[in-house]
Each structure stands twice: as C-alpha cells, then as structure tokens.
Design a protein around this motif. Structure first.
Motif, short mmCIF file in Angstrom:
data_model
loop_
_atom_site.label_atom_id
_atom_site.label_comp_id
_atom_site.label_asym_id
_atom_site.label_seq_id
_atom_site.Cartn_x
_atom_site.Cartn_y
_atom_site.Cartn_z
N ALA A 59 0.82 -1.22 0.00
CA ALA A 59 0.00 0.00 0.00
C ALA A 59 0.86 1.27 0.00
O ALA A 59 0.33 2.37 0.11
CB ALA A 59 -0.93 0.00 1.20
N ASN A 60 2.17 1.11 -0.12
CA ASN A 60 3.11 2.23 -0.15
C ASN A 60 3.07 3.07 1.12
O ASN A 60 3.26 4.30 1.08
CB ASN A 60 2.88 3.11 -1.38
N VAL A 61 2.84 2.43 2.26
CA VAL A 61 2.89 3.13 3.54
C VAL A 61 4.36 3.44 3.84
O VAL A 61 5.22 2.57 3.73
CB VAL A 61 2.28 2.27 4.68
N THR A 62 4.63 4.68 4.19
CA THR A 62 6.01 5.09 4.45
C THR A 62 6.30 5.06 5.95
O THR A 62 5.38 5.07 6.78
CB THR A 62 6.26 6.52 3.94
N ALA A 63 7.59 5.05 6.27
CA ALA A 63 8.01 5.12 7.68
C ALA A 63 7.51 6.41 8.30
O ALA A 63 7.11 6.44 9.48
CB ALA A 63 9.53 5.01 7.77
N SER A 64 7.50 7.48 7.53
CA SER A 64 7.02 8.77 8.02
C SER A 64 5.54 8.70 8.39
O SER A 64 5.13 9.24 9.43
CB SER A 64 7.27 9.84 6.96
N GLN A 65 4.75 8.04 7.56
CA GLN A 65 3.32 7.89 7.87
C GLN A 65 3.12 7.06 9.14
O GLN A 65 2.28 7.39 9.97
CB GLN A 65 2.59 7.22 6.71
#
Length: 113
Positions: A59-65
């Motif tokens: 889902a392209n979840v980033t570490a920042s999110q």
C-alpha cells in the motif's frame, strides 16, 4: 464442527480480514495505518505487526506515515503502548528481513547447483 484445514485459526483470521477489507471504503494505506493504530491500542505482539508489513509495503505506507500515526495516537493510548509498539514493529521488521535474507540465500544456493 469439523474443519478441512490444518490451519483453521489462520484461515478464520484471513477470512475475517478479507471481509473487513471488502466492506471498508478506505484507501489501502489508510486501512493499514488504521489497523496499525488498533494494534498499538491493543498492545499487540510482534507477530501481529509482522502480518501487516507486507500489506503496508504493497500500500506504499512510508516510515514517516507510520511515525505520524504513533505520534497522533500517543496522547490517547499512552507512552508505554507507543514504546511497546515501536519495539514490536522493529522486531517484526527484523523477522521479515531475516526471512527475506534466508529466501534469497536459498535461491542463490539453488542457482549454484
């Protein structure tokens, strides 16, 4: 009640998850971030986070999110739960990396034969 599967608990959890996803109108990344927030709130073990790593990557979840979610829920769930979750997430990532390394090594070894 008899089951035909060797993994009835995992099968049930997978079916519940698929049903939830099909009935939810959230985007994939929001769904995963919401589930992670729920894992933090329930003080879930590392294996629960591990089950969400693949879908989070897809889902392209980033570490920042992910960090933003932890910051956002900290005042509600508390410092101890957030710190516990951070440790469980790190452990899950370590397991995922170890499994990926082992799979890669296996592929390399079988290619050398």
């Amino acid at each position: 009640m008899s089951t035909m599967s060797d993994t009835p608990v995992l099968d049930t959890l997978a079916a519940m998850t698929m049903d939830s996803i099909e009935r939810c109108g959230m985007s994939e990344d929001m769904l995963i971030l919401t589930r992670i927030a729920a894992l933090v709130a329930s003080d879930a073990p590392s294996i629960s986070y591990l089950a969400h790593l693949g879908p989070a990557v897809e889902a392209n979840v980033t570490a920042s999110q992910l960090q933003d979610v932890l910051v956002a829920i900290a005042p509600i769930v508390g410092t101890a739960r957030v710190m516990s979750a951070a440790g469980h997430i790190a452990e899950a990532m370590g397991v995922a990396i170890a499994v990926a390394d082992a799979e890669l090594q296996s592929q390399l070894d079988s290619g050398m034969r």
